[in-house]
Design a protein around this motif. Sequence first.
Motif, PDB file in Angstrom:
ATOM      1  N   TRP A  67      51.111  42.482  32.746  1.00 14.61           N
ATOM      2  CA  TRP A  67      49.776  42.302  32.192  1.00 14.61           C
ATOM      3  C   TRP A  67      48.730  42.940  33.086  1.00 14.61           C
ATOM      4  O   TRP A  67      48.854  42.928  34.314  1.00 14.61           O
ATOM      5  N   GLU A  68      47.690  43.467  32.463  1.00 17.22           N
ATOM      6  CA  GLU A  68      46.547  44.015  33.193  1.00 17.22           C
ATOM      7  C   GLU A  68      45.780  42.867  33.849  1.00 17.22           C
ATOM      8  O   GLU A  68      45.856  41.719  33.408  1.00 17.22           O
ATOM      9  N   ASP A  69      45.038  43.193  34.874  1.00 18.69           N
ATOM     10  CA  ASP A  69      44.172  42.221  35.537  1.00 18.69           C
ATOM     11  C   ASP A  69      42.746  42.497  35.073  1.00 18.69           C
ATOM     12  O   ASP A  69      42.011  43.248  35.707  1.00 18.69           O
ATOM     13  N   ASN A  70      42.383  41.922  33.912  1.00 22.07           N
ATOM     14  CA  ASN A  70      41.041  42.131  33.378  1.00 22.07           C
ATOM     15  C   ASN A  70      40.583  40.891  32.616  1.00 22.07           C
ATOM     16  O   ASN A  70      41.351  39.971  32.368  1.00 22.07           O
ATOM     17  N   GLU A  71      39.305  40.877  32.252  1.00 19.15           N
ATOM     18  CA  GLU A  71      38.740  39.693  31.588  1.00 19.15           C
ATOM     19  C   GLU A  71      39.343  39.455  30.207  1.00 19.15           C
ATOM     20  O   GLU A  71      39.399  38.314  29.741  1.00 19.15           O
ATOM     21  N   THR A  72      39.824  40.496  29.556  1.00 20.60           N
ATOM     22  CA  THR A  72      40.428  40.342  28.233  1.00 20.60           C
ATOM     23  C   THR A  72      41.738  39.564  28.335  1.00 20.60           C
ATOM     24  O   THR A  72      41.980  38.641  27.546  1.00 20.60           O
ATOM     25  N   VAL A  73      42.570  39.910  29.292  1.00 18.08           N
ATOM     26  CA  VAL A  73      43.837  39.196  29.491  1.00 18.08           C
ATOM     27  C   VAL A  73      43.555  37.761  29.926  1.00 18.08           C
ATOM     28  O   VAL A  73      44.220  36.829  29.468  1.00 18.08           O
ATOM     29  N   GLU A  74      42.556  37.561  30.772  1.00 17.59           N
ATOM     30  CA  GLU A  74      42.200  36.202  31.179  1.00 17.59           C
ATOM     31  C   GLU A  74      41.777  35.367  29.971  1.00 17.59           C
ATOM     32  O   GLU A  74      42.147  34.203  29.853  1.00 17.59           O
ATOM     33  N   ALA A  75      40.995  35.953  29.066  1.00 13.88           N
ATOM     34  CA  ALA A  75      40.580  35.240  27.853  1.00 13.88           C
ATOM     35  C   ALA A  75      41.787  34.934  26.965  1.00 13.88           C
ATOM     36  O   ALA A  75      41.865  33.860  26.352  1.00 13.88           O
ATOM     37  N   LEU A  76      42.729  35.851  26.892  1.00 16.83           N
ATOM     38  CA  LEU A  76      43.949  35.637  26.112  1.00 16.83           C
ATOM     39  C   LEU A  76      44.777  34.498  26.717  1.00 16.83           C
ATOM     40  O   LEU A  76      45.284  33.632  26.001  1.00 16.83           O
ATOM     41  N   LYS A  77      44.891  34.480  28.026  1.00 21.68           N
ATOM     42  CA  LYS A  77      45.610  33.394  28.706  1.00 21.68           C
ATOM     43  C   LYS A  77      44.957  32.047  28.400  1.00 21.68           C
ATOM     44  O   LYS A  77      45.641  31.055  28.149  1.00 21.68           O
TER      45      LYS A  77
END
Length: 181
Positions: free
Chosen positions: A82-92
């Motif tokens: 997974w990328e380390d970005n705000e989109t992935v954090e929101a998905l998590k």
Amino acid sequence: MKKTILLSLIGLMMILSACGNGQGEPKATLPTDQPPTAVEATEQSAPETETVARPSAEDHTREERDTELEMTIGDTPVTVEWEDNETVEALKEAVKTEPLTVQMSMYGGFEQVGSLNMTLPRNDVQTTTSAGDIVLYAGDQLVVFYGSNSWAYTRLGHVSDKTQQELTELLSNGDVTVTLI
């Protein structure tokens, strides 16, 4: 005079022996400009009998492992970097309470696309994708590639444990369901 020097030496020896570590070795007490070595720091701070219990994999709950995001394509689990970005954090964050199931549809002979039924933060960049890339399109569409395309996407991750042929077999034979937990 000799008697005074002798008594001073005996007194000094008694003082030094009182500063020892109990094993016959004197311990320096003068401050130095150097930090203690790892061995010295360990000797000073860690009791010899202390042991640390390490949790097993079974002890981890979803909240304890909230840095992980797992994905399956149909019934096949896939490993994703997974990328380390705000989109992935929101998905998590979105999948913390319950899994997210996305009904995907084949598109263009090189990708599967499905609605997330939510809008995520986006940072679209002109990108040429390759097999295994996972991206966000238009802020609310999940896309998994088994071929290549060039468009403006927000990168989410990359399937790292499947070859292009394996991805093609998983994704090119009709619509699939992707589950994120």
